[in-house]
Design a protein around this motif. Sequence first.
Motif, PDB file in Angstrom:
ATOM      1  N   VAL A 240       0.844  -1.203   0.000  1.00 22.34           N
ATOM      2  CA  VAL A 240       0.000   0.000   0.000  1.00 22.34           C
ATOM      3  C   VAL A 240       0.878   1.251   0.000  1.00 22.34           C
ATOM      4  CG1 VAL A 240      -1.825   1.253   1.211  1.00 22.34           C
ATOM      5  CG2 VAL A 240      -1.832  -1.253   1.208  1.00 22.34           C
ATOM      6  N   ALA A 241       1.878   1.269   0.874  1.00 21.54           N
ATOM      7  CA  ALA A 241       2.740   2.446   1.007  1.00 21.54           C
ATOM      8  C   ALA A 241       3.464   2.750  -0.308  1.00 21.54           C
ATOM      9  CB  ALA A 241       3.747   2.213   2.126  1.00 21.54           C
ATOM     10  N   ILE A 242       4.047   1.748  -0.912  1.00 23.77           N
ATOM     11  CA  ILE A 242       4.859   1.969  -2.118  1.00 23.77           C
ATOM     12  C   ILE A 242       4.030   2.601  -3.243  1.00 23.77           C
ATOM     13  CG2 ILE A 242       5.984   0.719  -4.037  1.00 23.77           C
ATOM     14  CD1 ILE A 242       7.339  -1.048  -1.907  1.00 23.77           C
ATOM     15  N   TYR A 243       2.812   2.085  -3.430  1.00 20.93           N
ATOM     16  CA  TYR A 243       2.034   2.621  -4.561  1.00 20.93           C
ATOM     17  C   TYR A 243       1.325   3.921  -4.215  1.00 20.93           C
ATOM     18  CZ  TYR A 243       3.954  -1.199  -6.947  1.00 20.93           C
ATOM     19  OH  TYR A 243       4.901  -2.030  -7.499  1.00 20.93           O
ATOM     20  N   ALA A 244       1.136   4.181  -2.930  1.00 17.02           N
ATOM     21  CA  ALA A 244       0.644   5.508  -2.532  1.00 17.02           C
ATOM     22  C   ALA A 244       1.733   6.541  -2.836  1.00 17.02           C
ATOM     23  CB  ALA A 244       0.281   5.522  -1.052  1.00 17.02           C
ATOM     24  N   VAL A 245       2.974   6.191  -2.505  1.00 12.80           N
ATOM     25  CA  VAL A 245       4.088   7.112  -2.782  1.00 12.80           C
ATOM     26  C   VAL A 245       4.216   7.332  -4.292  1.00 12.80           C
ATOM     27  CG1 VAL A 245       6.605   7.377  -2.647  1.00 12.80           C
ATOM     28  CG2 VAL A 245       5.342   6.508  -0.669  1.00 12.80           C
ATOM     29  N   GLU A 246       4.124   6.253  -5.048  1.00  9.09           N
ATOM     30  CA  GLU A 246       4.288   6.381  -6.505  1.00  9.09           C
ATOM     31  C   GLU A 246       3.276   7.359  -7.100  1.00  9.09           C
ATOM     32  OE1 GLU A 246       5.628   3.007  -9.005  1.00  9.09           O
ATOM     33  OE2 GLU A 246       3.587   3.059  -9.807  1.00  9.09           O
ATOM     34  N   LYS A 247       2.015   7.188  -6.708  1.00 11.39           N
ATOM     35  CA  LYS A 247       0.980   8.060  -7.288  1.00 11.39           C
ATOM     36  C   LYS A 247       1.106   9.486  -6.752  1.00 11.39           C
ATOM     37  CE  LYS A 247      -1.738   7.261  -9.917  1.00 11.39           C
ATOM     38  NZ  LYS A 247      -1.695   7.567 -11.377  1.00 11.39           N
ATOM     39  N   GLN A 249       3.778  11.044  -5.781  1.00 13.79           N
ATOM     40  CA  GLN A 249       4.912  11.707  -6.442  1.00 13.79           C
ATOM     41  C   GLN A 249       4.552  12.089  -7.877  1.00 13.79           C
ATOM     42  OE1 GLN A 249       8.166   8.894  -5.884  1.00 13.79           O
ATOM     43  NE2 GLN A 249       8.837   9.920  -4.004  1.00 13.79           N
ATOM     44  N   SER A 250       3.787  11.221  -8.547  1.00 14.41           N
ATOM     45  CA  SER A 250       3.441  11.533  -9.940  1.00 14.41           C
ATOM     46  C   SER A 250       2.509  12.748 -10.018  1.00 14.41           C
ATOM     47  CB  SER A 250       2.816  10.319 -10.633  1.00 14.41           C
ATOM     48  OG  SER A 250       1.470  10.201 -10.235  1.00 14.41           O
ATOM     49  N   LEU A 251       1.840  13.056  -8.887  1.00 15.66           N
ATOM     50  CA  LEU A 251       0.959  14.231  -8.870  1.00 15.66           C
ATOM     51  C   LEU A 251       1.669  15.450  -8.266  1.00 15.66           C
ATOM     52  CD1 LEU A 251      -2.389  12.456  -7.861  1.00 15.66           C
ATOM     53  CD2 LEU A 251      -1.793  13.393 -10.097  1.00 15.66           C
ATOM     54  N   GLY A 252       2.977  15.327  -8.085  1.00  4.11           N
ATOM     55  CA  GLY A 252       3.757  16.517  -7.697  1.00  4.11           C
ATOM     56  C   GLY A 252       4.005  16.682  -6.212  1.00  4.11           C
TER      57      GLY A 252
END
Length: 444
Positions: A240-247, A249-252
């Motif tokens: 959960v944490a890894i993909y929350a960070v990924e998204k 970061q992609s939103l700035g």
Amino acid sequence: MDYVESVLEELKAKDPNEPEFHQAATEILRGLRPVVEKHPEYERAALLERFVEPERVVMFRVPWVDDGGKVRVNRGYRVQFNSAIGPYKGGLRFHPSVNLSIIKFLGLEQILKNSLSGLPIGGGKGGADFDPKGKSDGEVMRFCQSFMTELYRHIGQDTDVPAGDIGVGGREIGYLFGQYKRIANEHVGVLTGRGLSYGGSLARTEATGYGLVYMVEEALKCRGDGLKGKTLIVSGSGNVAIYAVEKAQSLGAKVVAMYDSNGYIYDKKGIDLAVIKQIKEVERGRIKEYAERVKTAEYHEGCRGIWAIPCDIALPCATQNEIDGESAKLLVKNGVKLVGEGANMPTTLDGIAVFQRAGVVFLPAKAANAGGVATSALEMAQSSSRLFWPFEEVDAKLKNIMINIYHNMDRAAEEYGVKGDYVAGANIAGFMKVASAMMSQGIV
Ligand code: NDP
């Protein structure tokens, strides 16, 4: 004593050793007070008493042999909590802390989460007090095979469809599915979170973290704001944490801290997610190694210190009760504006009260992390129709579902006179559909 309190009292007296279950039931039932006041027929039908009592609980022995030839015994669980709106659905957790109280709390939450997703899935949860950490692939496989040798008789694509949770990722789902198929002689969508080569859905791996961030972005958008330029803390460093960070970061957004159960890293320049993925997904290592590889990062033993780091947004994504009243006060003092729960029940009742009193936008787990199970239901739809949807299609559906959940809980809170209280809003919006289905189906 009113109806809600008398049900809670009875529940605590019946199972006094289930503190996590009491905590979840208290949060949910108190949030439902405006609903039961408006619907006296629910009390006559003992709806809340039935709602907090699982339809079925299975507990079983899981014997397996370790690499040294020693026989080990763990305890397995499956709580089939509520099937009013669809087959039981909910993850399996493999962690040494697993007990009946934890599985029941997760199962109860799951009923409302699944209802909120808008998809036809009931609530269930399961797991074992087995720790995959430090075990070889062979040991994990033998454990999973033994676990499924008992579980298979209780599940089915139209009965109960488990998935992953803490300690159960792609590897474990693969071993569990392999054993199910071998015993039942059917290749069906009986588990979700499967690999893409054998019936899984694109975007399922990313779904819970991405979904959380889609909801956060929507909550900010409704306040004329957005994630761009915000500083975030994301606890945990698992799925959960890894993909929350990924998204995020992609939103700035800039994510400055994460942890695992040993300690946290603080990287004021912003976490380099590729390094985290390498350590956690490829090497199955410890987060401490991040600070050995990235010069700008500091590592601190222990987890609690993470909440003292100033941030605009906190996303607890590890486990239950990570943020207590004291940690919540620290976050508020340092200016947190929004808390989105990626993990299940990561905030204690005290912590929630602190955030709500301070006017922090608080997005509760059953709404904010529903993207995982929603995408599991999309995986079930693909399995049943023998179709495979592109990533963009699943992701677009996920985003839409998260935005709808946000507005449904927002509307429910307003309708029942508790505007902005998303804990109550999510409980009410999720409960109304389950209540209606239970009332229609008679006393069962
Ligand atoms: P993972 O096993 O992938 O990751 C869990 C993370 O939390 C790890 O970094 C782990 O550290 C950390 N953690 C676990 N226990 C503790 C603890 N006691 N103290 C500090 N850190 C801890 O699990 P998931 O990411 O899948 O699940 C995380 C949370 O999200 C859970 O609450 C789960 O129920 C919830 N959730 C998950 C969904 C999913 O799709 N996966 C869907 C909806 C909710 P370490 O490696 O050191 O143990």
